[in-house]
Design an enzyme around this catalytic site. Structure first.
Site, PDB file in Angstrom:
ATOM      1  N   TYR A  20       0.886  -1.283  -0.127  1.00 18.36           N
ATOM      2  CA  TYR A  20       0.091  -0.133   0.020  1.00 18.36           C
ATOM      3  C   TYR A  20       0.869   1.388  -0.023  1.00 18.36           C
ATOM      4  O   TYR A  20       0.892   2.130   0.795  1.00 18.36           O
ATOM      5  CB  TYR A  20      -0.991   0.041   1.136  1.00 18.36           C
ATOM      6  CG  TYR A  20      -2.061  -0.803   0.930  1.00 18.36           C
ATOM      7  CD1 TYR A  20      -3.391  -0.386   0.325  1.00 18.36           C
ATOM      8  CD2 TYR A  20      -2.162  -2.198   1.347  1.00 18.36           C
ATOM      9  CE1 TYR A  20      -4.452  -1.156   0.004  1.00 18.36           C
ATOM     10  CE2 TYR A  20      -3.154  -3.231   1.094  1.00 18.36           C
ATOM     11  CZ  TYR A  20      -4.250  -2.697   0.342  1.00 18.36           C
ATOM     12  OH  TYR A  20      -5.397  -3.506   0.268  1.00 18.36           O
ATOM     13  N   TYR A 148     -11.878  -6.878   6.415  1.00 18.87           N
ATOM     14  CA  TYR A 148     -10.696  -7.010   5.567  1.00 18.87           C
ATOM     15  C   TYR A 148     -10.548  -8.377   5.338  1.00 18.87           C
ATOM     16  O   TYR A 148     -10.202  -9.246   6.352  1.00 18.87           O
ATOM     17  CB  TYR A 148      -9.325  -6.283   6.153  1.00 18.87           C
ATOM     18  CG  TYR A 148      -8.376  -6.695   5.290  1.00 18.87           C
ATOM     19  CD1 TYR A 148      -8.133  -5.767   4.254  1.00 18.87           C
ATOM     20  CD2 TYR A 148      -7.230  -7.361   5.364  1.00 18.87           C
ATOM     21  CE1 TYR A 148      -6.928  -5.940   3.364  1.00 18.87           C
ATOM     22  CE2 TYR A 148      -6.135  -7.910   4.574  1.00 18.87           C
ATOM     23  CZ  TYR A 148      -6.080  -6.857   3.397  1.00 18.87           C
ATOM     24  OH  TYR A 148      -5.225  -7.204   2.609  1.00 18.87           O
ATOM     25  N   ASP A 249     -13.351 -15.841   8.839  1.00 22.00           N
ATOM     26  CA  ASP A 249     -11.964 -15.539   8.625  1.00 22.00           C
ATOM     27  C   ASP A 249     -11.030 -15.269   9.858  1.00 22.00           C
ATOM     28  O   ASP A 249     -11.274 -14.411  10.407  1.00 22.00           O
ATOM     29  CB  ASP A 249     -12.110 -14.378   7.658  1.00 22.00           C
ATOM     30  CG  ASP A 249     -10.474 -13.976   7.195  1.00 22.00           C
ATOM     31  OD1 ASP A 249      -9.349 -14.500   7.567  1.00 22.00           O
ATOM     32  OD2 ASP A 249     -10.430 -12.985   6.278  1.00 22.00           O
ATOM     33  N   LYS A 278      -1.473 -16.193   8.286  1.00 18.90           N
ATOM     34  CA  LYS A 278      -0.564 -15.569   9.046  1.00 18.90           C
ATOM     35  C   LYS A 278       0.038 -16.255  10.211  1.00 18.90           C
ATOM     36  O   LYS A 278       1.242 -16.891  10.039  1.00 18.90           O
ATOM     37  CB  LYS A 278      -1.502 -14.232   9.786  1.00 18.90           C
ATOM     38  CG  LYS A 278      -1.670 -13.204   8.799  1.00 18.90           C
ATOM     39  CD  LYS A 278      -2.087 -11.943   9.296  1.00 18.90           C
ATOM     40  CE  LYS A 278      -2.249 -11.041   8.102  1.00 18.90           C
ATOM     41  NZ  LYS A 278      -3.576 -10.470   7.716  1.00 18.90           N
TER      42      LYS A 278
HETATM   43  C1  LIG Z   1      -4.012 -10.673   6.326  1.00 11.94           C
HETATM   44  C2  LIG Z   1      -5.367 -11.019   6.175  1.00 11.94           C
HETATM   45  C3  LIG Z   1      -5.884 -11.447   5.214  1.00 11.94           C
HETATM   46  C4  LIG Z   1      -4.986 -11.611   4.007  1.00 11.94           C
HETATM   47  O1  LIG Z   1      -3.991 -12.381   4.140  1.00 11.94           O
HETATM   48  P1  LIG Z   1      -2.588 -12.420   3.021  1.00 11.94           P
HETATM   49  O2  LIG Z   1      -1.913 -13.438   3.583  1.00 11.94           O
HETATM   50  O3  LIG Z   1      -2.067 -10.936   3.227  1.00 11.94           O
HETATM   51  O4  LIG Z   1      -3.079 -12.415   1.709  1.00 11.94           O
HETATM   52  C5  LIG Z   1      -7.105 -12.018   5.091  1.00 11.94           C
HETATM   53  N1  LIG Z   1      -8.138 -11.935   6.049  1.00 11.94           N
HETATM   54  C6  LIG Z   1      -7.719 -11.317   7.211  1.00 11.94           C
HETATM   55  C7  LIG Z   1      -8.565 -11.126   8.314  1.00 11.94           C
HETATM   56  C8  LIG Z   1      -6.482 -10.809   7.303  1.00 11.94           C
HETATM   57  O5  LIG Z   1      -5.890 -10.015   8.429  1.00 11.94           O
END
Ligand SMILES: *Cc1c(COP(=O)(O)O)cnc(C)c1O
Length: 430
Positions: A20, A148, A249, A278
């Site tokens: 970004y 997000y 998510d 992550k």
């Molecule tokens: C970071 C994140 C993503 C995307 O993961 P990347 O490894 O950056 O593609 C998706 N959902 C959530 C909740 C996130 O924090």
């Protein structure tokens, strides 16, 4: 040839795009030479206490000998092999462990390379499921604002429409349903009206909705907002009532960050599909997984395509799986519950003084996440320099200045981190 600090910065600014970031005269990036425990060492020798865990990931700290050992052992055996028609112990073990540790009912694991892809996979699973059920018209998603879910197009279409700049991509983004984000407050009981908009949208549109996708309890990059398990449980109930799948998510929240192993655990919610990423490798290497139920997996497999239509080249990479297994070993051997609870207590105390600052709108803490929300969006280049001057690595965005330290951070380092962050803020707004 080794580049010196000035060369590194100059060549980086000339050629390298950052997350970004503008390429039109961007502020310089800080060259890091090494990382150890909770500290980053810059090429000019300065050491910074890391408040970011490299965006939720490095839960055990950097350069952990146990993870390094597992990585080296796997590397000398087999760093990669294709996953089509082939399997291996690191992947099988990891799948087994993820199934065991996640909420009941998530029995099938799809590995991928990054969080965004794990979200794409989740969306595709939901669409293929309803197609296989003879309801192809259930092909849209519903989500909450301030979310997000990643930067690829499928994921971007369920990110907050404003933060995610949907207007810029309207012609290519899938059009989904949005409703207001749940009210702030983890301990806030859920009132009927808090779920009213979700309910009325589901009522009106459920025949076209495949799934509700959300970040349980903690909305991360879309606003650093914490909401109540009660609301989540209510939303899950509505999904059942209207025959809509629930996609959790947990890419940011997974593996203990919010105080429970998964944020869903707080609400005792069993999602139909769960995304992990992550911290899955303890911040060592990019990797992700999407889990779903046997019922959904079987239905997809009996549909028109007879299979799930996805297969990344580096799917199930043995190095990543071995590292993830080592990271889970460390998590299981550690007393992460106490570590996170201790960080929560520390963050509460150490960030509390910011509540009195005239330029602070809100201070909120949950698990090992501390957020100071200021009254105006900060100039990143200027505040970053002031934070580095204080010896801390904190990367604000917009009005949010926040930390999510490695779980292994001790009291002294946490005090330095929070102290440095508050001093930098005071200097910035002085
Ligand atoms: C970071 C994140 C993503 C995307 O993961 P990347 O490894 O950056 O593609 C998706 N959902 C959530 C909740 C996130 O924090």
């Amino acid at each position: 040839m080794t580049l010196n600090t000035e060369q590194l910065i100059a060549m980086d600014q000339a050629h390298v795009w950052h997350p970004y970031a503008s390429m039109d005269n961007p502020p310089p990036a800080y060259p890091v030479a090494s990382a150890e425990g909770v500290r980053l060492t810059l090429t000019d020798g300065r050491q910074l206490i890391d408040g970011m865990a490299s965006w939720w990931c490095a839960i055990h700290g950097y350069n952990h000998p146990y993870i390094n050992e597992a990585m080296q052992a796997q590397m000398s055996n087999m760093s990669h092999v294709m996953f089509g028609g082939i399997t291996h112990e690191p992947a099988v073990k990891l799948a087994q462990r993820l199934v065991a540790m996640t909420p009941a009912g998530l029995d099938k694991v799809f590995f991928s390379d990054s969080g965004s892809v794990a979200v794409e996979v989740a969306i595709k699973m939901a669409l293929q499921y309803w197609h296989a059920c003879g309801k192809p018209e259930k092909n849209r998603l519903i989500t909450i604002r301030n979310g997000y879910h990643g930067d690829t197009f499928g994921a971007m279409a369920v990110c907050d429409p404003v933060n995610g700049m949907h207007s810029l991509f309207t012609s290519v983004l899938a059009q989904h349903f949005f409703c207001a984000a749940p009210p702030l407050g983890v301990h806030r009981p859920c009132a009927t009206e808090d779920l009213a908009e979700l309910k009325s949208q589901l009522q009106a549109n459920h025949e076209h909705i495949a799934a509700l996708i959300l970040e349980p309890i903690v909305q991360g990059a879309g606003g650093m907002r914490f909401y109540s398990p009660d609301w989540l449980a209510g939303a899950a109930e509505l999904c059942k009532q209207f025959d809509v799948l629930l996609i959790a998510d947990e890419i940011a929240t997974g593996f203990g960050r919010s105080g429970t192993l998964f944020a869903c655990d707080r609400a005792k919610v069993q999602p139909d599909i769960m995304c992990l990423g992550k911290a899955i490798t303890g911040g060592t290497i990019s990797f992700a997984a999407t889990l779903t139920s046997a019922h959904i997996a079987t239905s997809i497999s009996r549909g028109e395509a007879s299979c799930f239509m996805h297969g990344p080249t580096f799917m199930g990479n043995p190095m990543a799986c071995a590292i993830a297994n080592a990271s889970l070993d460390l998590l299981e051997q550690s007393d992460w519950q106490s570590q996170v609870a201790n960080l929560e207590k520390g963050l509460e105390q150490l960030l509390a003084p910011a509540r009195e600052f005239s330029f602070v709108e809100d201070v909120r803490v949950l698990g090992a996440i501390g957020v100071v929300q200021v009254t105006e969006a900060v100039d990143l280049g200027r505040i970053q320099a002031m934070l580095v001057e204080e010896g801390v690595w904190v990367r604000p965005f917009g009005k949010l200045v926040y930390v999510m330290p490695p779980y292994v951070m001790n009291d002294e380092d946490l005090a330095q981190l929070c102290g440095g962050m508050l001093r930098a803020l005071q200097g910035y707004f002085a």
